[in-house]
Scaffold this active site. Structure first.
Site, mmCIF file in Angstrom:
data_model
loop_
_atom_site.group_PDB
_atom_site.id
_atom_site.type_symbol
_atom_site.label_atom_id
_atom_site.label_comp_id
_atom_site.label_asym_id
_atom_site.label_seq_id
_atom_site.Cartn_x
_atom_site.Cartn_y
_atom_site.Cartn_z
ATOM 1 N N GLY A 213 47.075 36.447 41.514
ATOM 2 C CA GLY A 213 46.829 36.914 40.163
ATOM 3 C C GLY A 213 45.942 38.133 40.020
ATOM 4 N N ASP A 214 45.377 38.638 41.122
ATOM 5 C CA ASP A 214 44.474 39.796 40.989
ATOM 6 C C ASP A 214 44.385 40.576 42.295
ATOM 7 O OD1 ASP A 214 42.759 41.502 39.630
ATOM 8 O OD2 ASP A 214 40.973 40.283 40.002
ATOM 9 N N LEU A 215 45.541 40.942 42.845
ATOM 10 C CA LEU A 215 45.555 41.719 44.089
ATOM 11 C C LEU A 215 45.296 43.183 43.763
ATOM 12 C CD1 LEU A 215 48.481 39.975 45.997
ATOM 13 C CD2 LEU A 215 46.025 39.791 46.448
#
Length: 357
Positions: A213-215
């Site tokens: 969800g937050d690469l």
């Protein structure tokens, strides 16, 4: 979230904490970047390197979420992905809830000690097509492994009210006032309309998946490689892990990688090629990718502007991408979906043919 929920341990407090609960002695210690939590780098005389993570007192009320994050990190590590692992406390726990006074009275904070991964954030490395391809490939591998993860409380990661989920793009309407007087407001409103009319109807065709969800540019680590410049050396920060759609992972990854290259549109093609070497998009996902990337730009721009007004002490951290957000978002909007996709899909096809591994 109140500023009084944010942990603010000094380095002496952090050193005493790890001595007491982990029986390690710091030889080097310093703060690492964080927003509403606290991260402290610790090297020990015993030879290990760690990150002490102290969770804000509000989120510490939900330990199940952090149990699941830890479980997912361990599961990925066991399946060959480069993620942090937990050092258990002297009593055998993955995390502990302790009372700490950070200047506004005793509050309860969840604490974990994670292994430190070598490397630098990809934001500090020279970017090449090879590296972008590997980033996309790594993102797809993460999701492929997470598809196999089972846990009795996995449903807790549904996180329907999580404002950073691309499913919750419509809530940006509640924050549009931060763009009052800015010409970008009209562009953002147009993109939100496209999401409502052209993306949500495709949800039934999207493939569900547990995603990181937050690469982003700070959460993908790289190391120098003599033969290929730089290579991915780790994935960190699972704070946004949620049950979503795999195409969200790709869109988020493309958006943040675009900030790192002078030709941001081309970036999408190389990341997409790496992703599709592992997990090909279906027709609906492919058709919506452009709008999902733009939606993530809108989220980053609007939500970070809003939070910077609530947390002025973290303004620099929150807005480190805001200027390029505006420039890239405007460029993508002006070039348009058809032409951007033409570039992405051409690079994707050519890269697959030329085998850019």
């Amino acid at each position: 979230m109140s500023a009084n929920t944010t942990p603010r341990l000094n380095l002496s407090q952090a050193a005493e904490l790890v001595k007491k609960h982990y029986k390690v002695t710091p030889s080097e210690i310093h703060h690492l970047p964080a927003f509403d939590d606290q991260n402290v780098y610790i090297a020990t005389v015993e030879g290990g390197e760690y990150v002490l993570k102290i969770i804000n007192s509000e989120d510490s009320k939900n330990p199940v979420l952090f149990e699941l994050q830890t479980y997912a990190m361990n599961f990925l590590h066991e399946n060959g992905l480069l993620t942090q692992t937990i050092l258990k406390t002297t009593t055998g726990q993955d995390m502990i809830l302790i009372d700490i006074d950070c200047g506004y009275g005793l509050q309860k904070y969840l604490v974990r000690l994670l292994t430190y991964l070598p490397g630098i954030p990809i934001s500090k490395a020279p970017i090449s097509p090879h590296l972008l391809y590997e980033v996309g490939q790594t993102a797809a591998r993460v999701d492929n492994v997470l598809r196999e993860l089972n846990h009795p409380q996995l449903s807790k990661l549904q996180r329907d009210n999580f404002k950073w989920s691309l499913s919750n793009v419509p809530i940006l309407e509640n924050y549009m006032h931060v763009l009052d007087g800015d010409p970008l407001q009209e562009i953002v409103q147009f993109i939100l309309h496209q999401h409502k009319t052209n993306v949500t109807c495709k949800y039934p065709s999207f493939r569900k998946c547990l995603i990181h969800g937050d690469l982003n540019d700070l959460n993908v680590l790289v190391q120098a490689d003599e033969s290929r410049g730089y290579r991915v050396s780790g994935i960190i920060d699972f704070g946004d892990i949620n049950l979503g759609y795999s195409v969200y992972e790709l869109a988020i990854n493309i958006m943040y990688m675009m900030h790192l290259h002078p030709n941001p549109i081309e970036v999408g093609g190389y990341v997409l090629a790496g992703w599709e070497s592992v997990y090909a998009l279906n027709e609906a996902e492919r058709d919506c990718l452009f709008w999902l990337v733009l939606c993530r730009f809108c989220q980053d721009l609007v939500l970070c502007l809003s939070m910077s007004k609530c947390y002025p002490e973290n303004k620099e951290y929150l807005l480190h991408l805001s200027k390029s957000d505006s420039l890239i978002l405007r460029k993508l909007y002006e070039v348009g979906k058809e032409q951007v996709e033409k570039v992405w899909f051409h690079i994707d096809a050519a890269t697959q043919f030329n085998d850019l591994k």
